[in-house]
Design a protein around this motif. Structure first.
Motif, PDB file in Angstrom:
ATOM      1  N   SER A 124       0.922  -1.315   0.171  1.00  0.00           N
ATOM      2  CA  SER A 124      -0.028   0.055   0.145  1.00  0.00           C
ATOM      3  C   SER A 124       0.944   1.341  -0.075  1.00  0.00           C
ATOM      4  CB  SER A 124      -0.821  -0.046   1.235  1.00  0.00           C
ATOM      5  OG  SER A 124      -1.824   1.074   1.291  1.00  0.00           O
ATOM      6  N   VAL A 125       0.552   2.368  -0.889  1.00  0.00           N
ATOM      7  CA  VAL A 125       1.400   3.418  -0.735  1.00  0.00           C
ATOM      8  C   VAL A 125       0.721   4.710  -0.495  1.00  0.00           C
ATOM      9  CG1 VAL A 125       2.603   4.991  -2.628  1.00  0.00           C
ATOM     10  CG2 VAL A 125       2.521   2.152  -3.070  1.00  0.00           C
ATOM     11  N   ALA A 126       1.429   5.692   0.223  1.00  0.00           N
ATOM     12  CA  ALA A 126       0.833   6.926   0.597  1.00  0.00           C
ATOM     13  C   ALA A 126       1.402   7.916  -0.258  1.00  0.00           C
ATOM     14  CB  ALA A 126       1.060   6.996   2.087  1.00  0.00           C
ATOM     15  N   TYR A 127       0.846   8.190  -1.322  1.00  0.00           N
ATOM     16  CA  TYR A 127       1.184   9.084  -2.351  1.00  0.00           C
ATOM     17  C   TYR A 127       0.938  10.632  -1.705  1.00  0.00           C
ATOM     18  CZ  TYR A 127      -3.700   8.559  -3.698  1.00  0.00           C
ATOM     19  OH  TYR A 127      -5.135   8.666  -3.536  1.00  0.00           O
ATOM     20  N   ARG A 128       1.467  11.552  -2.524  1.00  0.00           N
ATOM     21  CA  ARG A 128       1.235  13.135  -1.878  1.00  0.00           C
ATOM     22  C   ARG A 128      -0.175  13.396  -2.309  1.00  0.00           C
ATOM     23  NH1 ARG A 128       5.765  16.080  -5.289  1.00  0.00           N
ATOM     24  NH2 ARG A 128       5.424  14.035  -6.528  1.00  0.00           N
ATOM     25  N   LEU A 129      -0.719  14.449  -1.349  1.00  0.00           N
ATOM     26  CA  LEU A 129      -2.192  14.722  -1.554  1.00  0.00           C
ATOM     27  C   LEU A 129      -2.046  16.317  -1.949  1.00  0.00           C
ATOM     28  CD1 LEU A 129      -3.458  12.976   1.848  1.00  0.00           C
ATOM     29  CD2 LEU A 129      -3.770  12.109  -0.874  1.00  0.00           C
ATOM     30  N   ALA A 130      -3.371  16.551  -2.477  1.00  0.00           N
ATOM     31  CA  ALA A 130      -3.596  18.085  -2.878  1.00  0.00           C
ATOM     32  C   ALA A 130      -4.431  18.691  -1.547  1.00  0.00           C
ATOM     33  CB  ALA A 130      -4.795  18.044  -4.059  1.00  0.00           C
ATOM     34  N   PRO A 131      -4.291  19.867  -1.487  1.00  0.00           N
ATOM     35  CA  PRO A 131      -3.959  21.031  -2.270  1.00  0.00           C
ATOM     36  C   PRO A 131      -2.280  21.002  -2.323  1.00  0.00           C
ATOM     37  CG  PRO A 131      -5.128  21.697  -0.239  1.00  0.00           C
ATOM     38  CD  PRO A 131      -5.377  20.316  -0.309  1.00  0.00           C
ATOM     39  N   GLU A 132      -1.837  20.445  -1.309  1.00  0.00           N
ATOM     40  CA  GLU A 132      -0.431  20.694  -1.196  1.00  0.00           C
ATOM     41  C   GLU A 132       0.490  20.385  -2.408  1.00  0.00           C
ATOM     42  OE1 GLU A 132      -1.767  19.692   3.074  1.00  0.00           O
ATOM     43  OE2 GLU A 132      -2.225  18.991   1.050  1.00  0.00           O
ATOM     44  N   SER A 133       0.114  19.345  -2.883  1.00  0.00           N
ATOM     45  CA  SER A 133       0.636  18.598  -3.951  1.00  0.00           C
ATOM     46  C   SER A 133      -0.242  18.383  -5.115  1.00  0.00           C
ATOM     47  CB  SER A 133       1.597  17.351  -3.661  1.00  0.00           C
ATOM     48  OG  SER A 133       2.569  17.765  -2.859  1.00  0.00           O
ATOM     49  N   ARG A 134      -0.242  19.245  -6.432  1.00  0.00           N
ATOM     50  CA  ARG A 134      -1.323  19.174  -7.395  1.00  0.00           C
ATOM     51  C   ARG A 134      -0.814  18.233  -8.504  1.00  0.00           C
ATOM     52  NH1 ARG A 134      -5.215  23.246  -6.261  1.00  0.00           N
ATOM     53  NH2 ARG A 134      -4.579  24.972  -5.048  1.00  0.00           N
ATOM     54  N   TYR A 135      -1.665  17.979  -9.242  1.00  0.00           N
ATOM     55  CA  TYR A 135      -1.570  17.165 -10.638  1.00  0.00           C
ATOM     56  C   TYR A 135      -0.106  17.591 -11.447  1.00  0.00           C
ATOM     57  CZ  TYR A 135      -2.057  15.139 -15.280  1.00  0.00           C
ATOM     58  OH  TYR A 135      -1.981  14.372 -16.480  1.00  0.00           O
ATOM     59  N   PRO A 136       0.831  16.636 -11.794  1.00  0.00           N
ATOM     60  CA  PRO A 136       0.607  15.273 -11.426  1.00  0.00           C
ATOM     61  C   PRO A 136       1.269  14.476 -10.254  1.00  0.00           C
ATOM     62  CG  PRO A 136       2.524  15.757 -12.994  1.00  0.00           C
ATOM     63  CD  PRO A 136       1.955  17.134 -12.408  1.00  0.00           C
ATOM     64  N   ALA A 137       1.329  15.107  -9.220  1.00  0.00           N
ATOM     65  CA  ALA A 137       2.318  14.559  -8.203  1.00  0.00           C
ATOM     66  C   ALA A 137       1.752  13.239  -7.336  1.00  0.00           C
ATOM     67  CB  ALA A 137       2.011  15.868  -6.850  1.00  0.00           C
ATOM     68  N   ALA A 138       0.417  12.874  -7.452  1.00  0.00           N
ATOM     69  CA  ALA A 138       0.044  11.649  -7.057  1.00  0.00           C
ATOM     70  C   ALA A 138       0.136  10.715  -8.159  1.00  0.00           C
ATOM     71  CB  ALA A 138      -1.485  11.735  -6.631  1.00  0.00           C
ATOM     72  N   HIS A 139       0.073  10.938  -9.391  1.00  0.00           N
ATOM     73  CA  HIS A 139       0.380  10.150 -10.579  1.00  0.00           C
ATOM     74  C   HIS A 139       1.887   9.727 -10.480  1.00  0.00           C
ATOM     75  CE1 HIS A 139      -3.579  11.626 -11.699  1.00  0.00           C
ATOM     76  NE2 HIS A 139      -3.690  10.646 -12.513  1.00  0.00           N
ATOM     77  N   ASP A 140       2.852  10.976 -10.471  1.00  0.00           N
ATOM     78  CA  ASP A 140       4.184  10.433 -10.335  1.00  0.00           C
ATOM     79  C   ASP A 140       4.662   9.658  -9.202  1.00  0.00           C
ATOM     80  OD1 ASP A 140       4.448  12.264 -12.582  1.00  0.00           O
ATOM     81  OD2 ASP A 140       5.165  13.994 -11.286  1.00  0.00           O
ATOM     82  N   ASP A 141       3.935   9.979  -7.978  1.00  0.00           N
ATOM     83  CA  ASP A 141       4.463   8.955  -6.821  1.00  0.00           C
ATOM     84  C   ASP A 141       3.864   7.651  -7.132  1.00  0.00           C
ATOM     85  OD1 ASP A 141       5.493  11.299  -5.693  1.00  0.00           O
ATOM     86  OD2 ASP A 141       3.647  11.560  -3.955  1.00  0.00           O
ATOM     87  N   ALA A 142       2.762   7.396  -7.574  1.00  0.00           N
ATOM     88  CA  ALA A 142       2.204   6.085  -7.839  1.00  0.00           C
ATOM     89  C   ALA A 142       2.820   5.240  -9.016  1.00  0.00           C
ATOM     90  CB  ALA A 142       0.708   6.380  -8.028  1.00  0.00           C
ATOM     91  N   GLY A 143       3.196   6.312 -10.074  1.00  0.00           N
ATOM     92  CA  GLY A 143       4.129   5.560 -10.977  1.00  0.00           C
ATOM     93  C   GLY A 143       5.400   5.054 -10.598  1.00  0.00           C
ATOM     94  N   ASP A 144       6.195   6.006  -9.951  1.00  0.00           N
ATOM     95  CA  ASP A 144       7.306   5.523  -9.051  1.00  0.00           C
ATOM     96  C   ASP A 144       7.540   4.447  -8.331  1.00  0.00           C
ATOM     97  OD1 ASP A 144       8.307   7.846 -10.917  1.00  0.00           O
ATOM     98  OD2 ASP A 144       8.556   9.225  -9.119  1.00  0.00           O
ATOM     99  N   ALA A 145       6.307   4.490  -7.398  1.00  0.00           N
ATOM    100  CA  ALA A 145       6.141   3.508  -6.391  1.00  0.00           C
ATOM    101  C   ALA A 145       6.328   2.204  -7.141  1.00  0.00           C
ATOM    102  CB  ALA A 145       5.220   3.720  -5.515  1.00  0.00           C
ATOM    103  N   PHE A 146       5.425   2.056  -8.076  1.00  0.00           N
ATOM    104  CA  PHE A 146       5.005   0.901  -8.708  1.00  0.00           C
ATOM    105  C   PHE A 146       6.257   0.300  -9.357  1.00  0.00           C
ATOM    106  CE2 PHE A 146       3.998  -1.845 -12.162  1.00  0.00           C
ATOM    107  CZ  PHE A 146       2.891  -3.000 -11.676  1.00  0.00           C
ATOM    108  N   THR A 147       7.017   1.264 -10.268  1.00  0.00           N
ATOM    109  CA  THR A 147       8.071   0.874 -10.704  1.00  0.00           C
ATOM    110  C   THR A 147       9.342   0.267  -9.843  1.00  0.00           C
ATOM    111  OG1 THR A 147       8.013   2.384 -12.434  1.00  0.00           O
ATOM    112  CG2 THR A 147      10.082   1.645 -11.950  1.00  0.00           C
TER     113      THR A 147
END
Length: 318
Positions: A114-137
């Protein structure tokens, strides 16, 4: 006319008679805490899996992660799932989805990260997508160390986490770490909110059109970004070669048609899809498994469906 399940109606009646404030009417910290409080409705925690917390390096630093191993996992490599929590890109945590991940682990016989990616509004698009993709890799590249069979790795998530999961699954075609299956629970797959169900169930419960739009405003404020395939996997025109999917949805949900449309598009592209829509259930009902019987049933269907897809032996297409 669609109606709420009797257990959902009972849950709503048992709630406080004082109207709950809208998400935008409270501080972000209070909104997030309200989400944490919903854990009381998730049901008993399965203590049989082995759990450890760690961090995963991503391009902007590190993200917190939690790994779940099923009972008597032994030394044999097992299929795995990278799980991305929901919460409208604004809230949600390892803890809010702890019970769900434990059930997927134990019932599916899967190692779950389970991955806790960065959240908005502190971190906007594509921060969550970047974290999720990097974590999966990272999980894919270090699969052996986690006891995972790197050739049998799925990506999964609920609500906004479902959008992240679908994005990773679609991006994996032809390049990047292989995704053998995708698992989506009540996924919100269209940041443009074009599905008819957004208006049909605009008043919820548990998710309204206004709250959905508020979440997108915080995370993906730019209209052009919302129309991208990354932010809105449902707008991807060609799904050829996508991983097979398990899709679980509730009928009384503003994003119900996101799940239905995505499943139909995958099937039309020749992809194996196992779709399950629960009559009378609202958004994110599996997180309410402690008070909704269908929530528990949905988790079982989800876990076993992912397990089946990950353990299938596929013959490569010539």
């Amino acid at each position: 006319m669609s109606v709420l399940h009797a257990q959902v109606e009972q849950l709503l009646r048992s709630a406080s008679t004082r109207p709950a404030p809208q998400p935008w009417e409270m501080p972000i910290a209070a909104y997030r805490q309200a989400g944490e409080n919903l854990r009381a409705l998730s049901g008993p925690v399965d203590e049989r899996c082995t759990v450890d917390d760690f961090t995963i390096p991503v391009r902007e630093g590190v993200v917190a992660a939690r790994r779940y191993r099923p009972p008597a996992a032994g030394s044999t490599l097992l299929p795995g799932v990278v799980y991305l929590h929901g919460g409208g890109f604004v809230r949600g945590s390892l803890d809010t989805h702890d019970r769900l991940c434990r059930e997927v682990c134990v019932q599916g016989g899967l190692i779950v990260v389970s991955v806790a990616y960065r959240l908005a509004p502190e971190s906007r698009y594509p921060a969550a997508h970047d974290d999720a993709g990097d974590a999966f890799t990272w999980v894919s590249e270090h699969a052996d160390a986690s006891g995972i069979d790197g050739g049998s790795l799925a990506v999964a998530g609920d609500s906004s986490g479902g959008a992240l999961a679908a994005g990773i699954a679609l991006a994996s075609r032809g390049h990047g770490p292989p995704v053998k299956a995708q698992g989506l629970l009540c996924p919100a797959l269209d940041a443009t909110m074009s599905s008819d169900s957004v208006d049909r169930y605009a008043d919820g419960p548990f998710l309204t059109r206004a709250a959905l739009e508020w979440s997108y405003d915080l995370y993906v404020p730019d209209a052009d970004d919302r129309r991208s395939n990354l932010a809105s996997p449902l707008l991807t025109r060609d799904l050829t070669g996508a991983p097979p999917a398990v899709i679980v949805s509730g009928q009384i949900d503003p994003v119900a048609d996101d799940a239905r449309r995505y499943g139909e598009m995958l099937a039309a592209a020749g992809i194996e899809v196992r779709s399950h829509e629960y009559k009378g259930m609202p958004h994110s009902f599996p997180l309410l498994a402690g008070v909704l019987d269908d929530g528990g049933h949905a988790i079982t269907v989800f876990a076993r469906g992912l397990s089946d897809l990950l353990r299938q032996v596929r013959t490569p297409v010539p």
